[in-house]
Design a protein around this motif. Structure first.
Motif, PDB file in Angstrom:
ATOM      1  N   ASN A   1     -66.574  11.210  15.379  1.00 44.56           N
ATOM      2  CA  ASN A   1     -67.123  12.532  15.059  1.00 44.56           C
ATOM      3  C   ASN A   1     -66.947  12.848  13.583  1.00 44.56           C
ATOM      4  O   ASN A   1     -67.875  13.334  12.930  1.00 44.56           O
ATOM      5  CB  ASN A   1     -66.445  13.616  15.898  1.00 44.56           C
ATOM      6  CG  ASN A   1     -66.968  13.658  17.309  1.00 44.56           C
ATOM      7  OD1 ASN A   1     -68.037  13.153  17.607  1.00 44.56           O
ATOM      8  ND2 ASN A   1     -66.199  14.266  18.198  1.00 44.56           N
ATOM      9  N   THR A   2     -65.768  12.586  13.047  1.00 38.79           N
ATOM     10  CA  THR A   2     -65.498  12.870  11.636  1.00 38.79           C
ATOM     11  C   THR A   2     -66.416  12.065  10.739  1.00 38.79           C
ATOM     12  O   THR A   2     -66.984  12.608   9.771  1.00 38.79           O
ATOM     13  CB  THR A   2     -64.026  12.577  11.303  1.00 38.79           C
ATOM     14  OG1 THR A   2     -63.202  13.416  12.114  1.00 38.79           O
ATOM     15  CG2 THR A   2     -63.733  12.828   9.830  1.00 38.79           C
ATOM     16  N   GLU A   3     -66.599  10.790  11.038  1.00 41.61           N
ATOM     17  CA  GLU A   3     -67.499   9.956  10.236  1.00 41.61           C
ATOM     18  C   GLU A   3     -68.933  10.466  10.305  1.00 41.61           C
ATOM     19  O   GLU A   3     -69.636  10.512   9.295  1.00 41.61           O
ATOM     20  CB  GLU A   3     -67.404   8.503  10.693  1.00 41.61           C
ATOM     21  CG  GLU A   3     -66.080   7.857  10.331  1.00 41.61           C
ATOM     22  CD  GLU A   3     -65.884   6.491  10.966  1.00 41.61           C
ATOM     23  OE1 GLU A   3     -66.751   6.042  11.748  1.00 41.61           O
ATOM     24  OE2 GLU A   3     -64.845   5.864  10.681  1.00 41.61           O
ATOM     25  N   ARG A   4     -69.377  10.859  11.489  1.00 41.80           N
ATOM     26  CA  ARG A   4     -70.735  11.386  11.651  1.00 41.80           C
ATOM     27  C   ARG A   4     -70.893  12.690  10.866  1.00 41.80           C
ATOM     28  O   ARG A   4     -71.884  12.884  10.151  1.00 41.80           O
ATOM     29  CB  ARG A   4     -71.060  11.606  13.127  1.00 41.80           C
ATOM     30  CG  ARG A   4     -72.510  12.047  13.344  1.00 41.80           C
ATOM     31  CD  ARG A   4     -72.863  12.254  14.801  1.00 41.80           C
ATOM     32  NE  ARG A   4     -72.308  13.513  15.275  1.00 41.80           N
ATOM     33  CZ  ARG A   4     -71.345  13.631  16.179  1.00 41.80           C
ATOM     34  NH1 ARG A   4     -70.797  12.583  16.736  1.00 41.80           N
ATOM     35  NH2 ARG A   4     -70.904  14.819  16.552  1.00 41.80           N
ATOM     36  N   TRP A   5     -69.919  13.587  10.977  1.00 37.61           N
ATOM     37  CA  TRP A   5     -69.995  14.863  10.258  1.00 37.61           C
ATOM     38  C   TRP A   5     -69.960  14.646   8.754  1.00 37.61           C
ATOM     39  O   TRP A   5     -70.647  15.349   8.019  1.00 37.61           O
ATOM     40  CB  TRP A   5     -68.874  15.793  10.705  1.00 37.61           C
ATOM     41  CG  TRP A   5     -68.997  16.224  12.135  1.00 37.61           C
ATOM     42  CD1 TRP A   5     -70.141  16.393  12.865  1.00 37.61           C
ATOM     43  CD2 TRP A   5     -67.922  16.512  13.023  1.00 37.61           C
ATOM     44  NE1 TRP A   5     -69.847  16.772  14.143  1.00 37.61           N
ATOM     45  CE2 TRP A   5     -68.488  16.858  14.280  1.00 37.61           C
ATOM     46  CE3 TRP A   5     -66.545  16.506  12.899  1.00 37.61           C
ATOM     47  CZ2 TRP A   5     -67.717  17.209  15.371  1.00 37.61           C
ATOM     48  CZ3 TRP A   5     -65.775  16.866  14.006  1.00 37.61           C
ATOM     49  CH2 TRP A   5     -66.356  17.216  15.217  1.00 37.61           C
ATOM     50  N   ASP A   6     -69.161  13.693   8.291  1.00 35.06           N
ATOM     51  CA  ASP A   6     -69.142  13.379   6.856  1.00 35.06           C
ATOM     52  C   ASP A   6     -70.504  12.893   6.382  1.00 35.06           C
ATOM     53  O   ASP A   6     -70.977  13.292   5.312  1.00 35.06           O
ATOM     54  CB  ASP A   6     -68.072  12.330   6.539  1.00 35.06           C
ATOM     55  CG  ASP A   6     -66.660  12.876   6.605  1.00 35.06           C
ATOM     56  OD1 ASP A   6     -66.484  14.118   6.667  1.00 35.06           O
ATOM     57  OD2 ASP A   6     -65.716  12.054   6.608  1.00 35.06           O
ATOM     58  N   ARG A   7     -71.152  12.019   7.178  1.00 37.49           N
ATOM     59  CA  ARG A   7     -72.505  11.540   6.827  1.00 37.49           C
ATOM     60  C   ARG A   7     -73.493  12.704   6.793  1.00 37.49           C
ATOM     61  O   ARG A   7     -74.316  12.809   5.875  1.00 37.49           O
ATOM     62  CB  ARG A   7     -72.985  10.486   7.829  1.00 37.49           C
ATOM     63  CG  ARG A   7     -72.458   9.109   7.608  1.00 37.49           C
ATOM     64  CD  ARG A   7     -73.189   8.079   8.442  1.00 37.49           C
ATOM     65  NE  ARG A   7     -73.325   8.434   9.850  1.00 37.49           N
ATOM     66  CZ  ARG A   7     -72.415   8.174  10.795  1.00 37.49           C
ATOM     67  NH1 ARG A   7     -71.298   7.557  10.485  1.00 37.49           N
ATOM     68  NH2 ARG A   7     -72.626   8.522  12.050  1.00 37.49           N
ATOM     69  N   GLU A   8     -73.418  13.577   7.804  1.00 40.83           N
ATOM     70  CA  GLU A   8     -74.330  14.714   7.866  1.00 40.83           C
ATOM     71  C   GLU A   8     -74.115  15.655   6.678  1.00 40.83           C
ATOM     72  O   GLU A   8     -75.084  16.162   6.105  1.00 40.83           O
ATOM     73  CB  GLU A   8     -74.161  15.462   9.183  1.00 40.83           C
ATOM     74  CG  GLU A   8     -74.664  14.680  10.375  1.00 40.83           C
ATOM     75  CD  GLU A   8     -74.307  15.313  11.709  1.00 40.83           C
ATOM     76  OE1 GLU A   8     -73.603  16.356  11.726  1.00 40.83           O
ATOM     77  OE2 GLU A   8     -74.728  14.768  12.748  1.00 40.83           O
ATOM     78  N   ASP A   9     -72.855  15.882   6.316  1.00 34.90           N
ATOM     79  CA  ASP A   9     -72.574  16.733   5.154  1.00 34.90           C
ATOM     80  C   ASP A   9     -73.141  16.116   3.881  1.00 34.90           C
ATOM     81  O   ASP A   9     -73.718  16.816   3.045  1.00 34.90           O
ATOM     82  CB  ASP A   9     -71.063  16.940   4.991  1.00 34.90           C
ATOM     83  CG  ASP A   9     -70.484  17.909   6.001  1.00 34.90           C
ATOM     84  OD1 ASP A   9     -71.265  18.613   6.681  1.00 34.90           O
ATOM     85  OD2 ASP A   9     -69.240  17.962   6.117  1.00 34.90           O
ATOM     86  N   LYS A  10     -72.972  14.812   3.728  1.00 33.33           N
ATOM     87  CA  LYS A  10     -73.478  14.125   2.534  1.00 33.33           C
ATOM     88  C   LYS A  10     -75.001  14.220   2.479  1.00 33.33           C
ATOM     89  O   LYS A  10     -75.573  14.505   1.428  1.00 33.33           O
ATOM     90  CB  LYS A  10     -73.032  12.662   2.532  1.00 33.33           C
ATOM     91  CG  LYS A  10     -73.441  11.917   1.303  1.00 33.33           C
ATOM     92  CD  LYS A  10     -72.939  10.487   1.316  1.00 33.33           C
ATOM     93  CE  LYS A  10     -73.386   9.754   0.066  1.00 33.33           C
ATOM     94  NZ  LYS A  10     -72.959   8.372   0.066  1.00 33.33           N
ATOM     95  N   GLU A  11     -75.654  13.988   3.635  1.00 37.00           N
ATOM     96  CA  GLU A  11     -77.109  14.099   3.687  1.00 37.00           C
ATOM     97  C   GLU A  11     -77.558  15.520   3.359  1.00 37.00           C
ATOM     98  O   GLU A  11     -78.542  15.716   2.654  1.00 37.00           O
ATOM     99  CB  GLU A  11     -77.622  13.686   5.063  1.00 37.00           C
ATOM    100  CG  GLU A  11     -77.469  12.207   5.339  1.00 37.00           C
ATOM    101  CD  GLU A  11     -77.741  11.850   6.789  1.00 37.00           C
ATOM    102  OE1 GLU A  11     -78.147  12.737   7.584  1.00 37.00           O
ATOM    103  OE2 GLU A  11     -77.529  10.677   7.147  1.00 37.00           O
ATOM    104  N   TRP A  12     -76.836  16.492   3.868  1.00 30.55           N
ATOM    105  CA  TRP A  12     -77.167  17.896   3.597  1.00 30.55           C
ATOM    106  C   TRP A  12     -77.031  18.180   2.101  1.00 30.55           C
ATOM    107  O   TRP A  12     -77.903  18.774   1.488  1.00 30.55           O
ATOM    108  CB  TRP A  12     -76.246  18.808   4.398  1.00 30.55           C
ATOM    109  CG  TRP A  12     -76.413  20.255   4.055  1.00 30.55           C
ATOM    110  CD1 TRP A  12     -75.700  20.970   3.154  1.00 30.55           C
ATOM    111  CD2 TRP A  12     -77.369  21.159   4.599  1.00 30.55           C
ATOM    112  NE1 TRP A  12     -76.147  22.262   3.091  1.00 30.55           N
ATOM    113  CE2 TRP A  12     -77.172  22.407   3.979  1.00 30.55           C
ATOM    114  CE3 TRP A  12     -78.378  21.031   5.556  1.00 30.55           C
ATOM    115  CZ2 TRP A  12     -77.944  23.525   4.283  1.00 30.55           C
ATOM    116  CZ3 TRP A  12     -79.138  22.148   5.856  1.00 30.55           C
ATOM    117  CH2 TRP A  12     -78.922  23.367   5.224  1.00 30.55           C
ATOM    118  N   ASP A  13     -75.906  17.738   1.519  1.00 29.50           N
ATOM    119  CA  ASP A  13     -75.669  17.977   0.093  1.00 29.50           C
ATOM    120  C   ASP A  13     -76.721  17.292  -0.771  1.00 29.50           C
ATOM    121  O   ASP A  13     -77.189  17.868  -1.757  1.00 29.50           O
ATOM    122  CB  ASP A  13     -74.276  17.494  -0.314  1.00 29.50           C
ATOM    123  CG  ASP A  13     -73.160  18.354   0.259  1.00 29.50           C
ATOM    124  OD1 ASP A  13     -73.446  19.494   0.691  1.00 29.50           O
ATOM    125  OD2 ASP A  13     -72.010  17.880   0.295  1.00 29.50           O
TER     126      ASP A  13
END
Length: 68
Positions: A44-56
């Motif tokens: 979950n943490t890895e997925r959320w980190d990827r999503e945050d990076k994509e969002w940024d």
């Protein structure tokens, strides 16, 4: 019966053997789900980190262009 994963011992616990709240993750519906708690949290943490990076990277919001 709920199951808990103890992050200090790496063991699955039940309500009868459960440690203090600060050392356990859960509750989980099965022994297997509790046993994989850390792996699931890591995924979950890895997925959320990827999503945050994509969002940024995709964000066009400029705080300096905002009115007061």
């Amino acid at each position: 019966m709920p199951y808990w994963f103890n992050v200090e011992t790496g063991q699955v616990e039940t309500d009868e053997t459960r440690s203090q709240d600060a050392t356990v993750m859960g509750p989980y519906d099965s022994h297997e789900a509790a046993a994989s708690a850390l792996q699931h949290a890591r995924e979950n943490t890895e997925r959320w980190d990827r999503e945050d990076k994509e969002w940024d990277e995709g964000s066009s919001w400029d705080p300096e262009s905002q009115e007061d």
